[in-house]
Design a protein around this motif. Structure first.
Motif, PDB file in Angstrom:
ATOM      1  N   ALA A  86       1.546  -0.767  11.655  1.00 30.97           N
ATOM      2  CA  ALA A  86       3.072  -0.675  10.590  1.00 30.97           C
ATOM      3  C   ALA A  86       1.991  -1.479   9.633  1.00 30.97           C
ATOM      4  N   PRO A  87       1.406  -2.284   9.439  1.00 32.93           N
ATOM      5  CA  PRO A  87       0.887  -3.355   8.065  1.00 32.93           C
ATOM      6  C   PRO A  87      -0.166  -2.191   7.564  1.00 32.93           C
ATOM      7  N   ALA A  88      -0.826  -0.769   7.274  1.00 28.77           N
ATOM      8  CA  ALA A  88      -0.956   0.152   7.216  1.00 28.77           C
ATOM      9  C   ALA A  88       0.036   0.894   6.697  1.00 28.77           C
ATOM     10  N   VAL A  89       1.449   1.297   7.500  1.00 29.26           N
ATOM     11  CA  VAL A  89       2.029   1.350   7.195  1.00 29.26           C
ATOM     12  C   VAL A  89       2.906   1.274   5.412  1.00 29.26           C
ATOM     13  N   ALA A  90       3.288   0.201   6.106  1.00 36.71           N
ATOM     14  CA  ALA A  90       3.572  -0.609   4.782  1.00 36.71           C
ATOM     15  C   ALA A  90       2.834  -0.978   3.368  1.00 36.71           C
ATOM     16  N   THR A  91       1.607  -0.501   3.870  1.00 41.82           N
ATOM     17  CA  THR A  91       1.103  -0.708   3.185  1.00 41.82           C
ATOM     18  C   THR A  91       0.721   0.649   1.622  1.00 41.82           C
ATOM     19  N   ALA A  92       1.107   1.792   2.657  1.00 49.80           N
ATOM     20  CA  ALA A  92       0.741   2.958   1.396  1.00 49.80           C
ATOM     21  C   ALA A  92       2.634   2.972   1.560  1.00 49.80           C
ATOM     22  N   ILE A  93       3.609   2.433   1.376  1.00 49.43           N
ATOM     23  CA  ILE A  93       5.130   2.858   0.906  1.00 49.43           C
ATOM     24  C   ILE A  93       4.942   1.518   0.345  1.00 49.43           C
ATOM     25  N   LYS A  94       4.518   0.607   0.278  1.00 52.69           N
ATOM     26  CA  LYS A  94       4.356  -0.402  -1.095  1.00 52.69           C
ATOM     27  C   LYS A  94       3.768   0.265  -2.436  1.00 52.69           C
ATOM     28  N   ARG A  95       2.191   0.636  -1.919  1.00 48.27           N
ATOM     29  CA  ARG A  95       1.618   1.410  -3.037  1.00 48.27           C
ATOM     30  C   ARG A  95       2.223   1.998  -4.038  1.00 48.27           C
ATOM     31  N   LEU A  96       3.124   3.451  -2.976  1.00 48.60           N
ATOM     32  CA  LEU A  96       3.500   4.389  -3.281  1.00 48.60           C
ATOM     33  C   LEU A  96       4.606   4.663  -4.267  1.00 48.60           C
ATOM     34  N   MET A  97       5.735   3.468  -3.471  1.00 51.43           N
ATOM     35  CA  MET A  97       6.736   2.571  -4.290  1.00 51.43           C
ATOM     36  C   MET A  97       6.599   1.824  -4.632  1.00 51.43           C
ATOM     37  N   PRO A  98       5.968   0.590  -5.573  1.00 45.80           N
ATOM     38  CA  PRO A  98       5.709  -0.296  -5.650  1.00 45.80           C
ATOM     39  C   PRO A  98       7.442  -1.468  -6.302  1.00 45.80           C
ATOM     40  N   GLU A  99       8.193  -0.918  -6.509  1.00 42.75           N
ATOM     41  CA  GLU A  99       9.506  -0.803  -7.049  1.00 42.75           C
ATOM     42  C   GLU A  99      10.860  -1.200  -5.374  1.00 42.75           C
ATOM     43  N   LYS A 100      10.163  -0.733  -4.344  1.00 42.56           N
ATOM     44  CA  LYS A 100      10.587  -1.383  -3.104  1.00 42.56           C
ATOM     45  C   LYS A 100      10.511  -2.718  -2.566  1.00 42.56           C
ATOM     46  N   MET A 101      11.123  -2.937  -1.549  1.00 44.19           N
ATOM     47  CA  MET A 101      10.791  -4.381  -0.573  1.00 44.19           C
ATOM     48  C   MET A 101      10.357  -3.620   0.178  1.00 44.19           C
ATOM     49  N   VAL A 102       9.256  -3.715   1.098  1.00 43.29           N
ATOM     50  CA  VAL A 102       8.589  -3.532   2.166  1.00 43.29           C
ATOM     51  C   VAL A 102       8.570  -4.594   2.634  1.00 43.29           C
ATOM     52  N   PHE A 103       8.832  -4.470   4.536  1.00 41.81           N
ATOM     53  CA  PHE A 103       8.506  -5.262   5.284  1.00 41.81           C
ATOM     54  C   PHE A 103       8.253  -4.598   6.248  1.00 41.81           C
ATOM     55  N   SER A 104       7.234  -5.657   7.264  1.00 44.71           N
ATOM     56  CA  SER A 104       6.747  -4.977   9.022  1.00 44.71           C
ATOM     57  C   SER A 104       7.536  -5.947   9.434  1.00 44.71           C
ATOM     58  N   TYR A 105       7.903  -5.181  11.072  1.00 45.39           N
ATOM     59  CA  TYR A 105       8.412  -6.161  11.906  1.00 45.39           C
ATOM     60  C   TYR A 105       7.869  -6.004  12.963  1.00 45.39           C
ATOM     61  N   GLN A 106       6.596  -7.098  13.621  1.00 49.68           N
ATOM     62  CA  GLN A 106       5.953  -6.660  14.899  1.00 49.68           C
ATOM     63  C   GLN A 106       6.080  -7.711  15.190  1.00 49.68           C
ATOM     64  N   GLY A 107       5.876  -7.246  17.055  1.00 47.96           N
ATOM     65  CA  GLY A 107       5.770  -8.214  17.902  1.00 47.96           C
ATOM     66  C   GLY A 107       4.690  -8.368  18.223  1.00 47.96           C
ATOM     67  N   MET A 131       6.156  -9.165   5.659  1.00 49.08           N
ATOM     68  CA  MET A 131       5.175  -9.338   7.389  1.00 49.08           C
ATOM     69  C   MET A 131       6.090 -10.605   7.566  1.00 49.08           C
ATOM     70  N   LEU A 132       6.355  -9.580   9.042  1.00 45.91           N
ATOM     71  CA  LEU A 132       7.646 -10.476  10.344  1.00 45.91           C
ATOM     72  C   LEU A 132       6.863 -10.561  11.772  1.00 45.91           C
ATOM     73  N   PHE A 133       6.502 -11.252  12.736  1.00 45.31           N
ATOM     74  CA  PHE A 133       5.211 -11.597  13.010  1.00 45.31           C
ATOM     75  C   PHE A 133       6.421 -12.579  14.288  1.00 45.31           C
ATOM     76  N   ILE A 134       7.012 -11.708  15.022  1.00 39.25           N
ATOM     77  CA  ILE A 134       8.026 -12.612  16.605  1.00 39.25           C
ATOM     78  C   ILE A 134       7.182 -12.216  17.444  1.00 39.25           C
ATOM     79  N   ASN A 135       6.944 -13.766  18.193  1.00 38.88           N
ATOM     80  CA  ASN A 135       5.749 -14.338  18.438  1.00 38.88           C
ATOM     81  C   ASN A 135       6.070 -14.675  20.308  1.00 38.88           C
ATOM     82  N   ASN A 136       6.335 -13.992  20.947  1.00 34.48           N
ATOM     83  CA  ASN A 136       6.806 -14.617  22.198  1.00 34.48           C
ATOM     84  C   ASN A 136       5.775 -14.679  23.634  1.00 34.48           C
ATOM     85  N   ALA A 137       4.511 -14.513  22.970  1.00 33.66           N
ATOM     86  CA  ALA A 137       2.840 -15.369  24.477  1.00 33.66           C
ATOM     87  C   ALA A 137       3.671 -13.650  25.559  1.00 33.66           C
ATOM     88  N   ILE A 138       3.795 -12.546  25.230  1.00 31.53           N
ATOM     89  CA  ILE A 138       3.858 -11.943  25.962  1.00 31.53           C
ATOM     90  C   ILE A 138       3.833 -10.905  26.265  1.00 31.53           C
TER      91      ILE A 138
END
Lengths: 271, 76
Positions: A86-107, A131-138
């Motif tokens: 997700a961070p790699a994909v988000a990087t690509a989206i943000k670099r191609l479209m800098p005006e967009k608000m891009v976030f990744s959502y990951q466990g 980057m939003l990181f949901i940490n539930n330890a499992i």
């Protein structure tokens, strides 16, 4: 009784509305287990995007894991990424479209296990994403296996006698690791187990999106979350277990806030 | 003296009966219903509606965003 119902009907009027779900939240019934923290966090994202009025600009990147269907619940643009990427994909989206608000959502299985390289390098490059990181330890979706963030001694389906540091190593504090990187502008750890914690988490998510607007580095928000199905506890017991066991190892609060420490640390990228 | 009273409306079919709202309610208004919704969950409801002050703690912790909160300030 009739009097009470009459009074309730008097209170339930549009002008007295204090809280209703955000119009960005779709009417689909969420597939998450009862009491899952994912639902709360996705509601907060929808509320923040609505309050900032960035529905048209927002692009989310969903991970693999329980939250793989996050794109069904918030009415914005989404892109599904391969496991951990997700961070790699988000990087690509943000670099191609800098005006967009891009976030990744990951466990935690996505961000801290298979996607460690993408995560660390995206933050180290100082990509202007949230980057939003949901940490539930499992690993919740696949049946409660041990994740890198699993606590020492925690019983999971692959560590039935508790996580043993001799065999399984130590829990990975990836948020602390990320706070050391110069590319990170804002690193915080929050939780959503009480109403007060939910309000603090919402402020943190809002701040992360504001930082993306300033183009000054990665904003990283960890949410210490529960997995009542994986932990084999009720949702209320899960919250208590999290307070007693997770918070001592993953203390809540801001780990890095360059704006507060020294406003000069904010790098303004040339366009 | 102004008295605040509130009410919550629960989307019964979306509720999964996790009881986080029951735990979060400071005025002991909410309880899980003995009956179940179409998907078999004990949904939450206002057991003692007079208690509700519209603090919106229940809607803050609800993972399924199925609670709407209304608050009315009554001036005597």
């Amino acid at each position: 009784m009739a009097c009470v119902i009459e009074k309730i009907n008097e209170i339930i009027a549009p002008e007295n509305l204090v809280y209703a779900k955000s119009p960005l939240t779709n009417d689909d019934i969420m597939h998450y287990c009862p009491g899952c923290s994912h639902g709360v966090v996705q509601r907060l994202i929808a509320e923040v995007i609505e309050e900032m009025g960035i529905q048209e600009q927002s692009i989310g990147v969903t991970p693999v894991g329980c939250s793989v269907f996050a794109y069904k619940y918030i009415d914005i643009d989404w892109q599904e990424a391969a496991h951990g990427r997700a961070p790699a994909v988000a990087t690509a989206i943000k670099r191609l479209m800098p005006e967009k608000m891009v976030f990744s959502y990951q466990g935690d299985g996505d961000l801290a296990a298979i996607g460690t390289a993408e995560t660390l390098h995206a933050v180290n490059r100082g990509e202007n994403i949230v980057m939003l990181f949901i940490n539930n330890a499992i690993y919740g979706m696949t049946g409660g296996q041990m994740a890198p963030t699993t606590l020492v001694g925690q019983v999971t389906s692959t560590t039935p006698f508790g996580r043993n540091v001799d065999i399984n190593g130590y829990p990975l504090k990836i948020t602390d690791l990320i706070a050391q990187l110069p590319g990170a502008a804002y690193v915080t750890r929050q939780s959503v187990h009480t109403a007060a914690a939910v309000r603090r988490a919402k402020k943190a998510i809002r701040k992360a999106f504001e930082i993306q607007r300033l183009n000054c580095g990665t904003a990283f928000v960890e949410i210490v979350a529960t997995c009542s199905s994986g932990w084999k506890l009720s949702p209320v017991e899960s919250n208590k277990w999290m307070e007693e066991n997770m918070f001592p190892h993953y203390p809540l609060g801001d780990l890095k806030d360059s704006k507060r420490a020294d406003s000069g640390l904010y790098r303004i990228k040339s366009k | 003296m102004a008295k605040v009273s509130g009410a919550v409306v629960v989307d019964i079919e979306k509720c999964k009966g996790c009881s986080l709202c029951v735990e979060a309610c400071p005025t002991l208004t909410l309880m899980l219903n003995r009956s179940v919704n179409n998907r078999g969950y004990h949904f939450c409801y206002m057991q003692i509606p007079e208690n509700c002050n519209g603090c919106a703690n229940c809607s803050a912790v609800c993972p399924d965003s199925c609670i709407s909160v209304y608050r009315l300030r009554i001036v005597h």
